[in-house]
Design a protein around this motif. Structure first.
Motif, PDB file in Angstrom:
ATOM      1  N   ILE A 105       0.711  -0.845  -0.082  1.00 45.99           N
ATOM      2  CA  ILE A 105      -0.119   0.034   0.090  1.00 45.99           C
ATOM      3  C   ILE A 105       0.736   1.429   0.245  1.00 45.99           C
ATOM      4  O   ILE A 105       0.533   2.425  -0.802  1.00 45.99           O
ATOM      5  CB  ILE A 105      -1.418  -0.121   1.447  1.00 45.99           C
ATOM      6  CG1 ILE A 105      -1.712  -1.187   1.068  1.00 45.99           C
ATOM      7  CG2 ILE A 105      -1.878   1.156   1.358  1.00 45.99           C
ATOM      8  CD1 ILE A 105      -3.074  -1.167   2.457  1.00 45.99           C
ATOM      9  N   VAL A 106       1.918   1.218   0.963  1.00 43.36           N
ATOM     10  CA  VAL A 106       2.545   2.155   0.839  1.00 43.36           C
ATOM     11  C   VAL A 106       3.448   2.726  -0.018  1.00 43.36           C
ATOM     12  O   VAL A 106       2.983   3.799  -0.398  1.00 43.36           O
ATOM     13  CB  VAL A 106       3.676   2.556   1.883  1.00 43.36           C
ATOM     14  CG1 VAL A 106       5.018   3.152   2.103  1.00 43.36           C
ATOM     15  CG2 VAL A 106       3.180   2.403   3.629  1.00 43.36           C
ATOM     16  N   ALA A 107       4.134   1.797  -0.665  1.00 48.84           N
ATOM     17  CA  ALA A 107       4.730   1.864  -2.302  1.00 48.84           C
ATOM     18  C   ALA A 107       3.879   1.637  -2.800  1.00 48.84           C
ATOM     19  O   ALA A 107       3.748   3.244  -3.997  1.00 48.84           O
ATOM     20  CB  ALA A 107       5.206   0.277  -2.647  1.00 48.84           C
ATOM     21  N   SER A 108       2.770   1.778  -3.843  1.00 49.49           N
ATOM     22  CA  SER A 108       1.781   2.159  -4.558  1.00 49.49           C
ATOM     23  C   SER A 108       1.221   3.172  -4.089  1.00 49.49           C
ATOM     24  O   SER A 108       1.270   3.863  -5.091  1.00 49.49           O
ATOM     25  CB  SER A 108       0.366   1.052  -4.106  1.00 49.49           C
ATOM     26  OG  SER A 108       0.569   0.152  -4.725  1.00 49.49           O
ATOM     27  N   ILE A 109       0.778   4.454  -2.955  1.00 47.04           N
ATOM     28  CA  ILE A 109       1.084   5.419  -2.396  1.00 47.04           C
ATOM     29  C   ILE A 109       1.911   6.554  -3.044  1.00 47.04           C
ATOM     30  O   ILE A 109       1.747   7.279  -4.010  1.00 47.04           O
ATOM     31  CB  ILE A 109       0.581   6.350  -1.199  1.00 47.04           C
ATOM     32  CG1 ILE A 109      -1.351   5.082  -0.411  1.00 47.04           C
ATOM     33  CG2 ILE A 109       0.480   6.962  -0.698  1.00 47.04           C
ATOM     34  CD1 ILE A 109      -1.199   4.953   0.732  1.00 47.04           C
ATOM     35  N   CYS A 110       3.160   5.769  -3.204  1.00 47.66           N
ATOM     36  CA  CYS A 110       4.472   6.820  -3.284  1.00 47.66           C
ATOM     37  C   CYS A 110       4.635   6.392  -4.331  1.00 47.66           C
ATOM     38  O   CYS A 110       4.579   7.565  -5.293  1.00 47.66           O
ATOM     39  CB  CYS A 110       5.611   5.886  -2.705  1.00 47.66           C
ATOM     40  SG  CYS A 110       5.607   6.067  -1.206  1.00 47.66           S
ATOM     41  N   THR A 111       3.919   6.119  -5.397  1.00 43.98           N
ATOM     42  CA  THR A 111       4.472   5.256  -7.000  1.00 43.98           C
ATOM     43  C   THR A 111       3.101   6.673  -7.876  1.00 43.98           C
ATOM     44  O   THR A 111       3.104   7.709  -9.053  1.00 43.98           O
ATOM     45  CB  THR A 111       3.878   4.239  -7.503  1.00 43.98           C
ATOM     46  OG1 THR A 111       5.084   3.490  -6.877  1.00 43.98           O
ATOM     47  CG2 THR A 111       3.816   4.552  -9.091  1.00 43.98           C
ATOM     48  N   LEU A 112       2.011   6.758  -7.317  1.00 43.28           N
ATOM     49  CA  LEU A 112       0.681   7.264  -7.574  1.00 43.28           C
ATOM     50  C   LEU A 112       1.401   8.908  -7.359  1.00 43.28           C
ATOM     51  O   LEU A 112       1.063   9.872  -7.718  1.00 43.28           O
ATOM     52  CB  LEU A 112      -0.604   7.030  -6.796  1.00 43.28           C
ATOM     53  CG  LEU A 112      -1.752   7.879  -7.474  1.00 43.28           C
ATOM     54  CD1 LEU A 112      -1.993   7.880  -8.621  1.00 43.28           C
ATOM     55  CD2 LEU A 112      -2.945   7.139  -6.103  1.00 43.28           C
ATOM     56  N   ALA A 113       1.683   9.354  -5.523  1.00 41.23           N
ATOM     57  CA  ALA A 113       2.037  10.502  -5.826  1.00 41.23           C
ATOM     58  C   ALA A 113       3.066  10.582  -6.110  1.00 41.23           C
ATOM     59  O   ALA A 113       3.076  11.840  -6.764  1.00 41.23           O
ATOM     60  CB  ALA A 113       2.403  10.588  -4.537  1.00 41.23           C
ATOM     61  N   HIS A 114       3.578  10.639  -6.256  1.00 42.42           N
ATOM     62  CA  HIS A 114       4.966  10.520  -7.777  1.00 42.42           C
ATOM     63  C   HIS A 114       4.873  10.499  -9.162  1.00 42.42           C
ATOM     64  O   HIS A 114       5.152  11.781  -9.104  1.00 42.42           O
ATOM     65  CB  HIS A 114       6.720   9.880  -6.973  1.00 42.42           C
ATOM     66  CG  HIS A 114       6.684   9.783  -5.879  1.00 42.42           C
ATOM     67  ND1 HIS A 114       7.842   8.968  -5.043  1.00 42.42           N
ATOM     68  CD2 HIS A 114       7.126  11.354  -5.452  1.00 42.42           C
ATOM     69  CE1 HIS A 114       8.274   9.109  -4.362  1.00 42.42           C
ATOM     70  NE2 HIS A 114       7.979  10.362  -3.708  1.00 42.42           N
ATOM     71  N   ASP A 115       4.271  10.195  -9.736  1.00 40.73           N
ATOM     72  CA  ASP A 115       3.893  10.313 -10.749  1.00 40.73           C
ATOM     73  C   ASP A 115       2.958  11.308 -10.850  1.00 40.73           C
ATOM     74  O   ASP A 115       2.550  12.176 -12.125  1.00 40.73           O
ATOM     75  CB  ASP A 115       2.787   8.749 -11.238  1.00 40.73           C
ATOM     76  CG  ASP A 115       3.201   7.876 -11.740  1.00 40.73           C
ATOM     77  OD1 ASP A 115       4.919   8.382 -11.613  1.00 40.73           O
ATOM     78  OD2 ASP A 115       2.816   6.769 -11.700  1.00 40.73           O
TER      79      ASP A 115
END
Length: 156
Positions: A105-115
């Motif tokens: 979940i944290v990795a997915s949030i980071c990917t989405l936010a950075h994108d």
């Protein structure tokens, strides 16, 4: 310097005028201020909120969404508010070093936010294991007892 703001407060018509007036009186550069939205209530009844956020951004303020993953501070905040900063709630960072589901979940949030061009802050980091793991997962900044205990605000 973060300022805590509730969504209801931010959506109120009079509040925006007060912010503009205070900014003019103090001479503070709005680019040095991040307004942190802390409301854990639904944004459904705050139709003027997005317009007010655009106006605040035009003044130079940055917007942060606090407690992503708790209450109503979910993906709808991404869609409606498009913040500059997202703060991942402690409910998702606690024991992240030992929980594969939280890690995903944290990795997915980071990917989405950075994108989307957002900065990611992990809240509630209390152990070295959590600290190391959130860094590996893509978090930009951390808050929590592992790095520092809360203290009084000291200007200057």
């Amino acid at each position: 310097m973060p300022e805590l703001v509730g969504a209801r407060q931010l959506a109120h018509d009079g509040w925006l005028g007060s912010v503009k007036a205070a900014l003019a009186l103090t001479g503070v550069d709005a680019r040095n201020i991040t307004l942190e939205i802390t409301e854990r209530a639904s944004l459904e009844h705050h139709s003027s909120l997005v317009d007010h956020m655009r106006a605040l951004r035009a003044l130079g303020y940055r917007i942060a969404v606090d407690d992503l993953g708790a209450g109503y501070a979910g993906l709808s905040y991404f869609a409606r508010l498009a913040p500059d900063v997202v703060k991942i709630d402690v409910s998702l960072t606690r024991d992240v070093d030992r929980d594969p589901v939280r890690q995903r979940i944290v990795a997915s949030i980071c990917t989405l936010a950075h994108d989307l061009g957002m900065l990611v802050v992990a809240e509630g980091i209390e152990t070295q294991g959590e600290f190391v793991r959130v860094g590996e997962l893509g978090v930009d900044l951390v808050q929590g007892y592992f790095v520092a205990r809360p203290g009084p605000y000291r200007a200057g």
